[in-house]
Write a protein that holds these residues in place. Sequence first.
Motif, PDB file in Angstrom:
ATOM      1  N   THR A  10       0.947  -1.172  -0.031  1.00 56.91           N
ATOM      2  CA  THR A  10      -0.025   0.146  -0.004  1.00 56.91           C
ATOM      3  C   THR A  10       0.859   1.314  -0.003  1.00 56.91           C
ATOM      4  OG1 THR A  10      -1.773  -1.233   1.069  1.00 56.91           O
ATOM      5  CG2 THR A  10      -1.886   1.296   1.155  1.00 56.91           C
ATOM      6  N   SER A  11       1.906   1.324   0.986  1.00 59.55           N
ATOM      7  CA  SER A  11       2.845   2.271   0.891  1.00 59.55           C
ATOM      8  C   SER A  11       3.443   2.720  -0.387  1.00 59.55           C
ATOM      9  CB  SER A  11       3.789   2.203   1.935  1.00 59.55           C
ATOM     10  OG  SER A  11       3.246   2.194   3.187  1.00 59.55           O
ATOM     11  N   PHE A  12       4.085   1.624  -0.925  1.00 59.11           N
ATOM     12  CA  PHE A  12       4.681   1.423  -2.190  1.00 59.11           C
ATOM     13  C   PHE A  12       3.957   2.357  -3.349  1.00 59.11           C
ATOM     14  CE2 PHE A  12       5.786  -0.297  -6.302  1.00 59.11           C
ATOM     15  CZ  PHE A  12       7.215   0.068  -6.512  1.00 59.11           C
ATOM     16  N   PHE A  13       2.680   1.736  -3.475  1.00 62.87           N
ATOM     17  CA  PHE A  13       1.874   2.333  -4.569  1.00 62.87           C
ATOM     18  C   PHE A  13       1.415   3.676  -4.265  1.00 62.87           C
ATOM     19  CE2 PHE A  13       1.142  -2.357  -5.712  1.00 62.87           C
ATOM     20  CZ  PHE A  13       1.383  -2.150  -7.114  1.00 62.87           C
ATOM     21  N   GLY A  14       1.223   3.966  -2.942  1.00 70.19           N
ATOM     22  CA  GLY A  14       0.913   5.493  -2.490  1.00 70.19           C
ATOM     23  C   GLY A  14       2.096   6.501  -2.936  1.00 70.19           C
ATOM     24  N   ILE A  15       3.275   5.940  -2.785  1.00 69.09           N
ATOM     25  CA  ILE A  15       4.284   6.890  -3.167  1.00 69.09           C
ATOM     26  C   ILE A  15       4.404   7.140  -4.827  1.00 69.09           C
ATOM     27  CG2 ILE A  15       6.972   7.000  -3.583  1.00 69.09           C
ATOM     28  CD1 ILE A  15       6.897   5.751  -0.529  1.00 69.09           C
TER      29      ILE A  15
END
Length: 119
Positions: A10-15
């Motif tokens: 989730t964090s990776f795709f958010g970035i």
Amino acid sequence: MMKKAALFITSFFGIIISIIIYWKLPFEITRKSDIEFGNKIIQNIEGYQKKYGRLPERSDYKTLEKLGLSFKDPRIYLDYATDHKGNFELTYLEGFDGPYLLWKSTNRQWKMDFPEIYK
């Protein structure tokens, strides 16, 4: 373990999504501080032109520094160029390839383009 993996994904795709959104924003937003600084320099150059009836010479570093251009700080990459017709350009030089953020006295607006006045 699954929660950590889900949080990482989730964090990776958010970035990634944030970076894509930033790239799609107009340069007037992403380069606002550069434009504001450039506008102060433009006012100073135009004031000089009104006072002396000519543009400052590109090689007159003392005068250009008084007008706000810096030649000692390598982080400031604002270039000033003039032609023989009384026009000038301010260009934020970044990297080797353009287009660059620049302002031309002929159209009086900031845009992403290539310089027309060459040294």
